[in-house]
Enzyme design. Sequence first.
Site, mmCIF file in Angstrom:
data_model
loop_
_atom_site.group_PDB
_atom_site.id
_atom_site.type_symbol
_atom_site.label_atom_id
_atom_site.label_comp_id
_atom_site.label_asym_id
_atom_site.label_seq_id
_atom_site.Cartn_x
_atom_site.Cartn_y
_atom_site.Cartn_z
ATOM 1 N N HIS A 89 31.534 35.765 33.854
ATOM 2 C CA HIS A 89 31.080 37.029 33.763
ATOM 3 C C HIS A 89 31.146 37.510 32.634
ATOM 4 O O HIS A 89 31.792 37.606 31.677
ATOM 5 C CB HIS A 89 32.051 37.915 34.946
ATOM 6 C CG HIS A 89 33.625 37.681 34.182
ATOM 7 N ND1 HIS A 89 34.129 38.613 33.250
ATOM 8 C CD2 HIS A 89 34.644 36.973 34.489
ATOM 9 C CE1 HIS A 89 35.282 38.443 33.055
ATOM 10 N NE2 HIS A 89 35.628 37.246 33.862
ATOM 11 N N ASP A 90 30.053 38.503 32.600
ATOM 12 C CA ASP A 90 29.604 39.439 31.283
ATOM 13 C C ASP A 90 29.364 38.686 30.141
ATOM 14 O O ASP A 90 29.579 39.348 28.946
ATOM 15 C CB ASP A 90 31.248 40.488 31.292
ATOM 16 C CG ASP A 90 31.246 41.212 32.496
ATOM 17 O OD1 ASP A 90 30.681 42.095 32.670
ATOM 18 O OD2 ASP A 90 32.417 40.875 33.077
ATOM 19 N N GLY A 117 34.885 34.576 30.123
ATOM 20 C CA GLY A 117 34.175 35.979 30.236
ATOM 21 C C GLY A 117 33.975 36.596 28.897
ATOM 22 O O GLY A 117 34.874 36.466 28.112
#
Length: 262
Positions: free
Chosen positions: A121-122, A139
């Site tokens: 994520h991200d 992340g």
Amino acid sequence: MANIHPTALVDSQAQLGENVTIGAYSIVGPHVRIDEGTTVGAHCVIEGHTTIGRDNRFFSNVAVGGEPQDKKYAGEPTRLEIGHRNTIRECCTFNTGTVQDEGVTRVGDDNWIMAYVHVAHDCRVGSHVILANSVQLAGHVHVGDWVIVGGMSGVHQFVKIGAHAMTGMCTALGQDLPPFVMAQGNMAAAHGVNLEGLRRRGFSAERLSAVKQMHKALYRQGLTLEQAKGQIDGLKASHPEAEADVDLMLSFLLASTRGIVR
């Protein structure tokens, strides 16, 4: 018209461009947009709020757009954005973003992403990047353009990898890796400059000289980081052709939050 295998499950709300191919037993969710010319192999899952550009190639068993592996995630409609002309090999997994960051995971253009790579994520992956087999990005990792990450390497959350940098296989990267630098080891240590890669990309002799001088200031003169920054900034006068390269290095060092590999 899209070419959808009869065994594939494509939601009626999904948006598919011209000449998109969806392979056998693949699943495409309702909030997915896939632009023209992209090929999705067999047994893939594309879900979430996911946008995929033109002329990408997804090989079998890829799963992208899944929820972030973050305990704070509470079902927010975060996104995954993938650019154009990427090759994404077997069993890769890319997750959507979180609201604790910008809410989006981004992958740029013309990347070569080998089997079993995880993009958490991200993350922000630039363009012309090579992620070799089994690379794992935690992340919030940022990967600059033209980076090469060696097979079975792991990158700690929030780490940044500067443009044109390179890691060897099985590298554990827990701090930021500056542009142009090669690193390897567990934990990673700097081992020179990615000169061959820069030559292949057309760097002139003057630009290569500036890159070598920046590496020398950071790693071979016993300077503090602040002293090294000052010396690197002075290269603009002696190497005017490399001003953009010097600015790239200085902006990276300024933005570093985890400290750099030294």
